[in-house]
Design a protein around this motif. Structure first.
Motif, PDB file in Angstrom:
ATOM      1  N   ARG A  57       0.775  -1.157  -0.061  1.00 24.52           N
ATOM      2  CA  ARG A  57       0.090  -0.065  -0.195  1.00 24.52           C
ATOM      3  C   ARG A  57       0.923   1.372  -0.165  1.00 24.52           C
ATOM      4  NH1 ARG A  57      -2.558   0.287   5.825  1.00 24.52           N
ATOM      5  NH2 ARG A  57      -0.588  -0.357   6.383  1.00 24.52           N
ATOM      6  N   ALA A  58       2.011   1.069   0.676  1.00 21.03           N
ATOM      7  CA  ALA A  58       2.601   2.456   1.222  1.00 21.03           C
ATOM      8  C   ALA A  58       3.030   3.346   0.045  1.00 21.03           C
ATOM      9  CB  ALA A  58       3.738   2.162   1.897  1.00 21.03           C
ATOM     10  N   GLY A  59       3.301   2.565  -1.099  1.00 13.03           N
ATOM     11  CA  GLY A  59       3.864   3.072  -2.384  1.00 13.03           C
ATOM     12  C   GLY A  59       2.695   4.328  -2.995  1.00 13.03           C
ATOM     13  N   PHE A  86       2.795  -7.509   0.485  1.00 15.87           N
ATOM     14  CA  PHE A  86       3.077  -7.318   1.979  1.00 15.87           C
ATOM     15  C   PHE A  86       4.176  -8.062   2.551  1.00 15.87           C
ATOM     16  CE2 PHE A  86      -0.258 -10.569   2.130  1.00 15.87           C
ATOM     17  CZ  PHE A  86       0.279 -11.247   3.247  1.00 15.87           C
ATOM     18  N   ARG A  87       4.752  -7.677   3.608  1.00 14.05           N
ATOM     19  CA  ARG A  87       5.735  -8.574   4.272  1.00 14.05           C
ATOM     20  C   ARG A  87       5.087  -9.150   5.242  1.00 14.05           C
ATOM     21  NH1 ARG A  87      10.883  -5.880   6.915  1.00 14.05           N
ATOM     22  NH2 ARG A  87       9.397  -5.036   8.245  1.00 14.05           N
ATOM     23  N   ASP A  88       5.507 -10.681   5.081  1.00 14.32           N
ATOM     24  CA  ASP A  88       5.020 -11.656   6.226  1.00 14.32           C
ATOM     25  C   ASP A  88       5.785 -11.134   7.645  1.00 14.32           C
ATOM     26  OD1 ASP A  88       3.960 -14.952   6.524  1.00 14.32           O
ATOM     27  OD2 ASP A  88       5.296 -13.837   8.171  1.00 14.32           O
ATOM     28  N   VAL A  90       8.218   2.865  -6.886  1.00 15.36           N
ATOM     29  CA  VAL A  90       7.994   3.877  -5.681  1.00 15.36           C
ATOM     30  C   VAL A  90       7.683   2.802  -4.695  1.00 15.36           C
ATOM     31  CG1 VAL A  90       7.898   5.880  -6.989  1.00 15.36           C
ATOM     32  CG2 VAL A  90       5.837   4.764  -6.289  1.00 15.36           C
ATOM     33  N   ASP A  91       8.311   3.174  -3.351  1.00 15.87           N
ATOM     34  CA  ASP A  91       7.997   2.573  -2.186  1.00 15.87           C
ATOM     35  C   ASP A  91       8.699   3.287  -1.203  1.00 15.87           C
ATOM     36  OD1 ASP A  91       7.588   0.905   0.050  1.00 15.87           O
ATOM     37  OD2 ASP A  91       7.455  -0.873  -0.980  1.00 15.87           O
ATOM     38  N   PRO A  92       8.067   3.762  -0.092  1.00 19.27           N
ATOM     39  CA  PRO A  92       8.809   4.577   1.071  1.00 19.27           C
ATOM     40  C   PRO A  92       9.948   3.681   1.712  1.00 19.27           C
ATOM     41  CG  PRO A  92       6.506   4.446   1.428  1.00 19.27           C
ATOM     42  CD  PRO A  92       6.740   3.867   0.239  1.00 19.27           C
ATOM     43  N   MET A  93       9.796   2.727   1.995  1.00 20.76           N
ATOM     44  CA  MET A  93      10.600   1.856   2.796  1.00 20.76           C
ATOM     45  C   MET A  93      11.533   0.873   1.936  1.00 20.76           C
ATOM     46  SD  MET A  93       9.970   3.711   5.281  1.00 20.76           S
ATOM     47  CE  MET A  93      10.699   3.152   6.799  1.00 20.76           C
ATOM     48  N   LEU A  94      12.565   0.715   2.068  1.00 19.05           N
ATOM     49  CA  LEU A  94      13.415  -0.343   1.532  1.00 19.05           C
ATOM     50  C   LEU A  94      14.357  -1.018   2.917  1.00 19.05           C
ATOM     51  CD1 LEU A  94      14.748  -1.864  -0.901  1.00 19.05           C
ATOM     52  CD2 LEU A  94      16.523  -0.084  -0.987  1.00 19.05           C
ATOM     53  N   ALA A  95      13.588  -2.194   3.451  1.00 15.79           N
ATOM     54  CA  ALA A  95      14.194  -2.758   4.637  1.00 15.79           C
ATOM     55  C   ALA A  95      15.104  -3.822   4.452  1.00 15.79           C
ATOM     56  CB  ALA A  95      12.855  -2.892   5.537  1.00 15.79           C
ATOM     57  N   THR A  96      14.376  -5.060   4.430  1.00 16.22           N
ATOM     58  CA  THR A  96      15.326  -6.168   3.984  1.00 16.22           C
ATOM     59  C   THR A  96      15.453  -6.081   2.303  1.00 16.22           C
ATOM     60  OG1 THR A  96      13.549  -7.618   3.299  1.00 16.22           O
ATOM     61  CG2 THR A  96      14.396  -7.599   5.708  1.00 16.22           C
ATOM     62  N   GLY A  97      14.760  -5.454   1.729  1.00 13.82           N
ATOM     63  CA  GLY A  97      14.752  -5.616   0.244  1.00 13.82           C
ATOM     64  C   GLY A  97      14.027  -6.185  -0.456  1.00 13.82           C
ATOM     65  N   GLY A  98      13.326  -7.359   0.357  1.00 14.19           N
ATOM     66  CA  GLY A  98      12.501  -8.388  -0.343  1.00 14.19           C
ATOM     67  C   GLY A  98      11.520  -7.794  -1.291  1.00 14.19           C
ATOM     68  N   SER A  99      10.683  -6.784  -0.703  1.00 12.63           N
ATOM     69  CA  SER A  99       9.590  -6.346  -1.590  1.00 12.63           C
ATOM     70  C   SER A  99      10.075  -5.714  -2.681  1.00 12.63           C
ATOM     71  CB  SER A  99       8.809  -5.478  -0.920  1.00 12.63           C
ATOM     72  OG  SER A  99       8.236  -5.890   0.485  1.00 12.63           O
ATOM     73  N   ALA A 100      11.131  -5.070  -2.764  1.00 14.98           N
ATOM     74  CA  ALA A 100      11.475  -4.364  -3.804  1.00 14.98           C
ATOM     75  C   ALA A 100      12.070  -5.327  -5.114  1.00 14.98           C
ATOM     76  CB  ALA A 100      12.584  -3.364  -3.436  1.00 14.98           C
TER      77      ALA A 100
HETATM   78  C1  PRP Z   1       6.511  -1.976   4.004  1.00 16.30           C
HETATM   79  C2  PRP Z   1       7.050  -1.000   2.723  1.00 16.30           C
HETATM   80  C3  PRP Z   1       7.791  -2.121   1.781  1.00 16.30           C
HETATM   81  C4  PRP Z   1       7.985  -3.169   2.696  1.00 16.30           C
HETATM   82  C5  PRP Z   1       9.526  -2.796   2.890  1.00 16.30           C
HETATM   83  O1  PRP Z   1       5.200  -2.569   3.385  1.00 16.30           O
HETATM   84  O2  PRP Z   1       6.186  -0.092   2.397  1.00 16.30           O
HETATM   85  O3  PRP Z   1       6.896  -2.389   0.715  1.00 16.30           O
HETATM   86  O4  PRP Z   1       7.397  -2.955   3.825  1.00 16.30           O
HETATM   87  O5  PRP Z   1      10.323  -4.091   3.535  1.00 16.30           O
HETATM   88  P1  PRP Z   1      11.358  -5.037   3.019  1.00 16.30           P
HETATM   89  O6  PRP Z   1      12.143  -4.396   2.368  1.00 16.30           O
HETATM   90  O7  PRP Z   1      11.720  -5.839   4.015  1.00 16.30           O
HETATM   91  O8  PRP Z   1      10.347  -6.020   2.004  1.00 16.30           O
HETATM   92  P2  PRP Z   1       4.429  -3.526   4.100  1.00 16.30           P
HETATM   93  O9  PRP Z   1       4.669  -4.924   3.670  1.00 16.30           O
HETATM   94  O10 PRP Z   1       4.342  -3.076   5.618  1.00 16.30           O
HETATM   95  O11 PRP Z   1       2.949  -3.363   3.420  1.00 16.30           O
HETATM   96  P3  PRP Z   1       1.787  -1.791   3.472  1.00 16.30           P
HETATM   97  O12 PRP Z   1       2.601  -0.872   2.386  1.00 16.30           O
HETATM   98  O13 PRP Z   1       0.693  -2.567   3.170  1.00 16.30           O
HETATM   99  O14 PRP Z   1       1.941  -1.277   4.760  1.00 16.30           O
END
Ligand code: PRP
Ligand code: URA
Length: 207
Positions: free
Chosen positions: A78-80, A102-104, A129-139
């Motif tokens: 969603r956050a993107g 979404f991230r499990d 576009v996605d505000p957060m790049l945490a583990t990178g798995g989603s990107a």
């Molecule tokens: C957040 C964020 C990224 C992801 C980043 O989304 O917007 O998509 O986590 O984490 P990663 O780099 O470890 O994959 P989230 O899964 O919380 O879903 P949301 O956007 O619906 O809140």
């Protein structure tokens, strides 16, 4: 780091500080996210190829420019969504391609729940576009999916990254350039970025 651009910009620094603040309301958070995205999109489009565009002013013909690529904007739901509207305002000719991930919370692995990419996508260049790049798995998963559809020129725009996520994305997709407002210190034990800003999706959507 090669392939990663974190613009040194006083406005980004000022706005990011307020974005991180836990007392910032959702309304202000959304506005700040949009404003920072606008600056990052401006940076990330600086070198786009243009072709000649023959036009006339009221006084004379002239040769102007037009963007050569068919552009796509790809918010990771969603956050993107908090970044894609302003990106679309700046690139009104772009197609919007949604990817739902979404991230499990246990495994931190990305889980697909929405994927309606047109085939063929008719896009030469995609801005993910996605505000957060945490583990990178989603990107990484979103970019894997875009490459499967045949899009090879891809740029990632994020607000805050963990060094772990930047390294993972660069390793998985060394051809993808990354623009960020900040690379923070690290991930915590449950995969959140420190100092970060908390849960971006919750703060944007006020959930
Ligand atoms: C957040 C964020 C990224 C992801 C980043 O989304 O917007 O998509 O986590 O984490 P990663 O780099 O470890 O994959 P989230 O899964 O919380 O879903 P949301 O956007 O619906 O809140
Ligand atoms: N997703 C978020 O929204 N925040 C983080 O810190 C990590 C992943």
């Amino acid at each position: 780091m090669d392939g990663v651009i974190v613009p040194e910009h006083a406005l980004i620094a000022h706005k990011l500080t307020r974005l991180r603040d836990k007392n910032t309301s959702s309304v202000l958070f959304r506005n700040l996210a949009r404003e920072i995205t606008q600056i990052l999109i401006s940076e990330a489009t600086r070198d786009l190829t243009t072709i000649a565009d023959e036009r006339e002013t009221p006084l004379s013909p002239f040769t102007g420019d037009k963007l050569a690529a068919k552009i796509g904007i790809v918010p990771i739901l969603r956050a993107g969504l908090g970044m894609s509207d302003v990106a679309h305002e700046m690139l009104p000719m772009a197609r919007i391609l949604h990817i739902g991930l979404f991230r499990d919370e246990e495994t931190l692995e990305p889980v697909y729940y929405y994927d309606k990419l047109p085939t063929p996508p008719n896009v030469d260049l995609a801005f993910v576009v996605d505000p957060m790049l945490a583990t990178g798995g989603s990107a990484i998963a979103a970019i894997d999916r875009l490459k499967e559809t045949g899009i090879s020129d891809i740029r990632f725009i994020g607000l805050i990254a963990a060094p772990e996520g930047v390294s993972a994305l660069l390793e998985a997709h060394p051809d993808v350039k990354i623009w960020l407002a900040s690379i923070d210190e690290r991930l915590n034990e449950v995969g959140y970025i420190l100092p970060g800003l908390g849960d971006a999706g919750d703060r944007i959507m006020d959930t």
